[in-house]
Motif scaffolding. Structure first.
Motif, PDB file in Angstrom:
ATOM      1  N   UNK A 333       0.844  -1.191   0.000  1.00  0.00           N
ATOM      2  CA  UNK A 333       0.000   0.000   0.000  1.00  0.00           C
ATOM      3  C   UNK A 333       0.880   1.243   0.000  1.00  0.00           C
ATOM      4  N   UNK A 334       0.700   2.130  -1.024  1.00  0.00           N
ATOM      5  CA  UNK A 334       1.609   3.261  -1.209  1.00  0.00           C
ATOM      6  C   UNK A 334       0.890   4.591  -1.383  1.00  0.00           C
ATOM      7  N   UNK A 335      -0.425   4.646  -1.164  1.00  0.00           N
ATOM      8  CA  UNK A 335      -1.177   5.871  -1.461  1.00  0.00           C
ATOM      9  C   UNK A 335      -0.613   7.085  -0.739  1.00  0.00           C
ATOM     10  N   UNK A 336      -0.205   6.907   0.507  1.00  0.00           N
ATOM     11  CA  UNK A 336       0.294   8.032   1.275  1.00  0.00           C
ATOM     12  C   UNK A 336       1.592   8.611   0.747  1.00  0.00           C
ATOM     13  N   UNK A 337       2.397   7.800   0.086  1.00  0.00           N
ATOM     14  CA  UNK A 337       3.694   8.284  -0.414  1.00  0.00           C
ATOM     15  C   UNK A 337       3.599   8.902  -1.798  1.00  0.00           C
ATOM     16  N   UNK A 338       2.470   8.711  -2.498  1.00  0.00           N
ATOM     17  CA  UNK A 338       2.360   9.244  -3.864  1.00  0.00           C
ATOM     18  C   UNK A 338       1.288  10.327  -3.989  1.00  0.00           C
ATOM     19  N   UNK A 339       0.584  10.645  -2.899  1.00  0.00           N
ATOM     20  CA  UNK A 339      -0.358  11.758  -2.923  1.00  0.00           C
ATOM     21  C   UNK A 339      -1.800  11.389  -3.186  1.00  0.00           C
ATOM     22  N   UNK A 340      -2.177  10.123  -3.040  1.00  0.00           N
ATOM     23  CA  UNK A 340      -3.555   9.708  -3.293  1.00  0.00           C
ATOM     24  C   UNK A 340      -4.351   9.401  -2.035  1.00  0.00           C
ATOM     25  N   UNK A 341      -3.720   9.381  -0.876  1.00  0.00           N
ATOM     26  CA  UNK A 341      -4.417   8.965   0.344  1.00  0.00           C
ATOM     27  C   UNK A 341      -5.356  10.034   0.875  1.00  0.00           C
ATOM     28  N   UNK A 379      -9.693  16.184  -7.531  1.00  0.00           N
ATOM     29  CA  UNK A 379      -8.906  15.798  -8.709  1.00  0.00           C
ATOM     30  C   UNK A 379      -7.459  15.651  -8.276  1.00  0.00           C
ATOM     31  N   UNK A 380      -6.965  14.414  -8.329  1.00  0.00           N
ATOM     32  CA  UNK A 380      -5.546  14.152  -8.110  1.00  0.00           C
ATOM     33  C   UNK A 380      -4.873  14.151  -9.475  1.00  0.00           C
ATOM     34  N   UNK A 381      -4.157  15.224  -9.762  1.00  0.00           N
ATOM     35  CA  UNK A 381      -3.525  15.365 -11.076  1.00  0.00           C
ATOM     36  C   UNK A 381      -2.141  14.743 -11.058  1.00  0.00           C
ATOM     37  N   UNK A 382      -1.872  13.916 -12.043  1.00  0.00           N
ATOM     38  CA  UNK A 382      -0.568  13.255 -12.144  1.00  0.00           C
ATOM     39  C   UNK A 382       0.511  14.272 -12.485  1.00  0.00           C
ATOM     40  N   UNK A 383       1.600  14.233 -11.746  1.00  0.00           N
ATOM     41  CA  UNK A 383       2.714  15.139 -11.980  1.00  0.00           C
ATOM     42  C   UNK A 383       3.887  14.335 -12.534  1.00  0.00           C
ATOM     43  N   UNK A 384       5.041  14.969 -12.588  1.00  0.00           N
ATOM     44  CA  UNK A 384       6.233  14.242 -13.023  1.00  0.00           C
ATOM     45  C   UNK A 384       6.521  13.100 -12.070  1.00  0.00           C
ATOM     46  N   UNK A 385       7.011  12.009 -12.617  1.00  0.00           N
ATOM     47  CA  UNK A 385       7.265  10.842 -11.792  1.00  0.00           C
ATOM     48  C   UNK A 385       5.965  10.105 -11.530  1.00  0.00           C
ATOM     49  N   UNK A 386       5.881   9.499 -10.374  1.00  0.00           N
ATOM     50  CA  UNK A 386       4.729   8.667 -10.035  1.00  0.00           C
ATOM     51  C   UNK A 386       3.815   9.332  -9.016  1.00  0.00           C
ATOM     52  N   UNK A 387       3.816  10.659  -8.953  1.00  0.00           N
ATOM     53  CA  UNK A 387       3.142  11.361  -7.872  1.00  0.00           C
ATOM     54  C   UNK A 387       1.932  12.143  -8.370  1.00  0.00           C
ATOM     55  N   UNK A 388       1.078  12.541  -7.391  1.00  0.00           N
ATOM     56  CA  UNK A 388      -0.146  13.275  -7.683  1.00  0.00           C
ATOM     57  C   UNK A 388      -0.224  14.524  -6.824  1.00  0.00           C
ATOM     58  N   UNK A 389      -0.805  15.591  -7.391  1.00  0.00           N
ATOM     59  CA  UNK A 389      -1.091  16.816  -6.661  1.00  0.00           C
ATOM     60  C   UNK A 389      -2.598  17.029  -6.624  1.00  0.00           C
ATOM     61  N   UNK A 390      -3.087  17.619  -5.555  1.00  0.00           N
ATOM     62  CA  UNK A 390      -4.496  17.967  -5.438  1.00  0.00           C
ATOM     63  C   UNK A 390      -4.759  19.224  -6.268  1.00  0.00           C
ATOM     64  N   UNK A 391      -5.458  19.051  -7.388  1.00  0.00           N
ATOM     65  CA  UNK A 391      -5.781  20.174  -8.277  1.00  0.00           C
ATOM     66  C   UNK A 391      -7.278  20.453  -8.281  1.00  0.00           C
TER      67      UNK A 391
END
Length: 598
Positions: A333-341, A379-391
């Motif tokens: 489980x990795x949601x917290x490390x990539x911005x989706x949790x 909206x979790x927008x995909x950024x560079x790499x495997x991460x997401x930002x709250x947009x």
């Protein structure tokens, strides 16, 4: 139809204020304000629709009415959760039929006699200029291989407290099967290929008695068949249920009063037999677990293995990273490390209906979830790499949706202009919501957000159809081409009301390319296939997902709008098996049936 209340003026004024605040927040983040036609990437403004884009079909032959059976003195939380709806071609005639999920009386509800059952409606196509359906009766006429006809039981008719439905081809035999999630024992039906079904639950090994909600089917171990991730919501004990009250009035409890029920993972062993592998696969939910309302398989990190996004209600979301190999299924489980949790403020939200798609045209898949009131669609927008930002606010979604409680949510290109628009179905969970907040109502307006072409949205429902001016307690939502005219229609499930069918009647001259993918080494449904389509100067990506929205099953055809561009188009398909297929000279305005190379 039940009487529908309109939103109070105070609510409208508050929404306008929130929209203005959202514009300010968006400007601060460098995004265009929430105005129609502003800053479209293609440089063209979208003119106001000359006619409604969606026509409400009130006489199409679907007479299903949903009943939640609200108990007068208990008010179990599941009563307000609502149910989903499924689109499937159950008899192989090339048209999408509709499966409607029903509820049943719970302990404490007055006796009502025989409980109502789920219903299946057959799509008869366009008859005398109108799309028509008819209810499939409990006994049907089937044709035997020798040509003789006989009467046979349909084999459906679940009478449990229904939540969701999925319509995947579990055994890869070419016809869709049915899986219904309930509060209590779920039900698996095998499609016999003659227009009837058989309940195979007991022999299947999928013996889950929790309050189940979403069900996601995907080949998670790479062996060519569909495994099952079953999202469970909460532990519910009807005999000792906690009663909550507002003053002297019984009210629905908030989700935190119930402990989360553990999700389950089932490996497909073939022959409609499954083995639960939850713990050995590492699917051990962190902290106190999560109350699942949506599960979507998608390839988050591009390694060819399908990961799982789980949207949880009031708990942090999950992203189960697929580490499966020769030793079997394994996840972390990795949601917290990539911005989706959680959201951008670090807060867990009440995420419900969800979808995944490239909203801003950068060829990366973004994640969206509908939320409880005063949270807004995220909206979790995909950024560079495997991460997401709250947009959420920068995109123009969170402001207009801030006071709504969203359930059904689906991305699709309704006008074929080569970007993904968004339909959200709303309705509060508290039937006395206005007593807590004068800006809230139980019934709420649905919303349609048009994509400006750059991943920012403007709410336009009021000009698309009178449907968006009618408040309801919306829950399930499924999108698909019901009338086979090349564009996507909508089916909406509402609490305690009739099913709503919205026919897409947009006529703007834009073109599309549609693909019906048929797996060979991959599962026949090709869930998780990744497609890149190029037409002229436009490149788009899609992944095939069936279990999007809220407890509903979608049309499995992938549809790409290409605007006014001329053909032909080219497509690159990365099948779930890992095979890559190139398609050239694809004609426009056609649904192409594509079979995975052997």
């Amino acid at each position: 139809m039940s009487a529908r209340r309109t939103a109070p003026l105070a609510r409208i004024a508050t929404v306008a204020l929130l929209a203005a605040l959202a514009d300010a927040a968006a400007s601060a983040q460098g995004a265009p304000p929430n105005r129609p036609n502003a800053h479209r990437r293609d440089g063209a403004a979208k003119p106001p629709a000359a006619a409604p884009a969606f026509r409400l079909l009130e006489d199409c032959g679907i007479d299903f009415v949903h009943h939640r059976f609200a108990t007068p003195f208990k008010k179990y939380l599941c009563e307000t959760a609502g149910s989903g709806v499924g689109l499937l071609d159950y008899d192989g005639d090339g048209r999408l039929d509709v499966y409607c999920v029903q509820c049943c009386p719970l302990p404490g509800y007055p006796a009502v006699g025989v409980p109502p059952q789920d219903l299946l409606f057959h799509n008869d196509g366009v008859v005398d200029g109108r799309l028509r359906f008819h209810r499939v009766e409990d006994e049907v006429v089937v044709t035997a291989p020798d040509g003789t006809k006989k009467r046979k039981r349909l084999g459906l008719g679940d009478v449990g407290y229904g939540m969701g439905v999925s319509c995947s081809d579990v055994d890869n035999d070419g016809d869709p099967d049915l899986f219904v999630t309930n509060v209590g024992r779920d039900v698996l039906y095998r499609n016999e290929g003659d227009g009837t079904f058989t309940d195979v639950t007991e022999a299947s090994g999928i013996l889950d008695d929790y309050w189940s909600a979403p069900a996601a089917w995907a080949d998670l171990d790479g062996d060519g068949d569909l495994d099952l991730y079953l999202g469970n919501y909460a532990l519910i004990d009807f005999e000792h249920y906690k009663v909550c009250a507002t003053g002297l009035r019984v009210s629905y409890c908030m989700p935190k009063t119930l402990a989360a029920a553990p999700d389950r993972l089932y490996r497909n062993d073939g022959g409609f037999r499954f083995t639960e592998v939850t713990r050995e696969a590492g699917v051990v939910e962190p902290d106190h677990g999560g109350k699942a309302y949506a599960v979507i398989p998608f390839d988050w990190d591009g390694d060819g293995k399908l990961d799982l996004y789980v949207a949880n209600d009031t708990d942090p979301n999950f992203l189960w990273h697929n580490l499966s190999g020769p030793g079997g299924m394994k996840f972390e489980e990795v949601a917290g490390t990539i911005g989706l949790a959680v959201n951008g403020q670090g807060t867990a939200q009440a995420c419900m209906g969800s979808d995944i798609g490239d909203v801003d045209g950068d060829l990366r898949l973004d994640v969206l979830s509908a939320n409880f009131s005063r949270e807004g669609t995220v909206l979790y927008r995909r950024t560079d790499g495997d991460f997401y930002d709250d947009a959420s606010f920068a995109s123009g979604l969170a402001g207009p949706s801030y006071l709504n409680t969203g359930f059904g949510l689906r991305l699709f290109d309704y006008d074929h202009d080569a970007d993904l628009d968004l339909l959200v179905i709303n309705g509060h969970v508290l039937d006395d919501a206005n007593e807590f907040d004068p800006n809230q109502t139980f019934e709420q307006l649905p919303q349609f957000f048009e994509n400006r072409g750059d991943g920012t949205f403007v709410e336009v429902g009021a000009r698309l159809s009178p449907f968006f001016l009618r408040a309801n307690v919306g829950r399930g939502l499924a999108i698909g081409d019901l009338d086979e005219d090349g564009d996507d229609d909508a089916v909406v499930q509402e609490n305690d009301d009739a099913l709503q069918v919205l026919e897409n009647v947009v006529a703007n001259g834009n073109h599309f390319v549609a693909l019906r993918l048929v797996g060979t080494k991959s599962p026949r449904d090709a869930i998780g296939a990744h497609v890149t389509l190029v037409c002229g100067d436009k490149k788009q990506v899609r992944e095939l997902h069936g279990s999007t929205s809220y407890l509903s099953w979608q049309d499995l055809r992938l549809r790409f709008g290409v605007g006014a561009r001329g053909g032909p188009a080219t497509a690159t398909i990365r099948w779930p098996s890992g095979r890559v297929q190139e398609l050239k000279d694809l004609a426009l305005d056609v649904c192409h049936r594509v079979v995975e190379p052997k």
